[in-house]
Design a protein around this motif. Structure first.
Motif, short mmCIF file in Angstrom:
data_model
loop_
_atom_site.label_atom_id
_atom_site.label_comp_id
_atom_site.label_asym_id
_atom_site.label_seq_id
_atom_site.Cartn_x
_atom_site.Cartn_y
_atom_site.Cartn_z
N ARG A 22 0.83 -1.21 0.00
CA ARG A 22 0.00 0.00 0.00
C ARG A 22 0.87 1.26 0.00
O ARG A 22 0.55 2.23 -0.68
CB ARG A 22 -0.93 0.00 1.20
N LEU A 23 1.95 1.24 0.77
CA LEU A 23 2.84 2.39 0.83
C LEU A 23 3.45 2.68 -0.54
O LEU A 23 3.44 3.82 -1.01
CB LEU A 23 3.95 2.14 1.86
N VAL A 24 3.95 1.65 -1.19
CA VAL A 24 4.61 1.82 -2.48
C VAL A 24 3.62 2.28 -3.56
O VAL A 24 3.91 3.19 -4.33
CB VAL A 24 5.30 0.51 -2.92
N PHE A 25 2.45 1.65 -3.61
CA PHE A 25 1.51 1.94 -4.69
C PHE A 25 0.53 3.06 -4.37
O PHE A 25 -0.34 3.36 -5.18
CB PHE A 25 0.77 0.66 -5.09
N SER A 26 0.68 3.72 -3.23
CA SER A 26 -0.21 4.84 -2.91
C SER A 26 0.31 6.16 -3.46
O SER A 26 -0.43 7.13 -3.56
CB SER A 26 -0.41 4.96 -1.40
N GLY A 30 3.77 5.29 -7.85
CA GLY A 30 3.34 3.91 -7.64
C GLY A 30 2.07 3.58 -8.39
O GLY A 30 1.92 2.49 -8.94
N LYS A 31 1.15 4.54 -8.44
CA LYS A 31 -0.10 4.33 -9.18
C LYS A 31 0.18 4.17 -10.67
O LYS A 31 -0.44 3.34 -11.34
CB LYS A 31 -1.07 5.48 -8.93
N ARG A 32 1.11 4.98 -11.18
CA ARG A 32 1.47 4.86 -12.59
C ARG A 32 2.13 3.50 -12.87
O ARG A 32 1.85 2.86 -13.88
CB ARG A 32 2.40 6.00 -13.03
N VAL A 33 3.01 3.08 -11.96
CA VAL A 33 3.67 1.78 -12.13
C VAL A 33 2.64 0.66 -12.05
O VAL A 33 2.68 -0.28 -12.86
CB VAL A 33 4.78 1.59 -11.07
N LEU A 34 1.72 0.72 -11.12
CA LEU A 34 0.68 -0.30 -11.00
C LEU A 34 -0.17 -0.36 -12.27
O LEU A 34 -0.47 -1.44 -12.78
CB LEU A 34 -0.21 -0.03 -9.78
N THR A 72 -4.33 -8.19 -5.15
CA THR A 72 -4.80 -8.88 -3.95
C THR A 72 -4.13 -8.31 -2.71
O THR A 72 -4.78 -8.08 -1.69
CB THR A 72 -4.51 -10.40 -4.06
N ALA A 73 -2.84 -8.06 -2.80
CA ALA A 73 -2.11 -7.49 -1.66
C ALA A 73 -2.62 -6.11 -1.31
O ALA A 73 -2.62 -5.72 -0.14
CB ALA A 73 -0.62 -7.42 -1.98
N LEU A 74 -3.10 -5.39 -2.31
CA LEU A 74 -3.61 -4.04 -2.07
C LEU A 74 -5.05 -4.03 -1.59
O LEU A 74 -5.59 -2.97 -1.25
CB LEU A 74 -3.48 -3.20 -3.35
#
Length: 92
Positions: A22-26, A30-34, A72-74
């Protein structure tokens, strides 16, 4: 009931904290990478493509599964996933 593969993924996630994901993709980055990962891994495409070999289908499903593990992790909600699919489509 979760399939055996998904149970294995959930146990693997306990080693890497969901909070870390959550920290990385927030972040905006991170959103662009996701979004990129989901697009490249074919989250919104079928794994089977008419005319391709079984091996290609299995490979496609493996790529898709990697992105689904991150989602799933998110603990993505349906609303957030819908927004993510819109971002993926816009950035395609």
């Amino acid at each position: 009931m979760l399939p055996k593969q998904q149970k294995k993924q959930v146990s693997t996630l306990s080693k890497v904290s969901k909070a870390d994901f959550r920290l990385v993709f927030s972040t905006e980055e991170g959103k662009r990478v996701l979004s990129h990962i989901c697009r490249e891994c074919g989250v919104l495409r079928p794994s089977y493509v008419l005319g391709e070999t079984v091996e290609n289908t299995v490979f496609n499903e493996g790529m898709r599964n990697a992105a689904l593990m991150i989602l799933t992790a998110l603990d993505e909600t349906p609303e957030r996933f819908l927004k993510l699919t819109q971002e993926i489509t816009e950035n395609a």
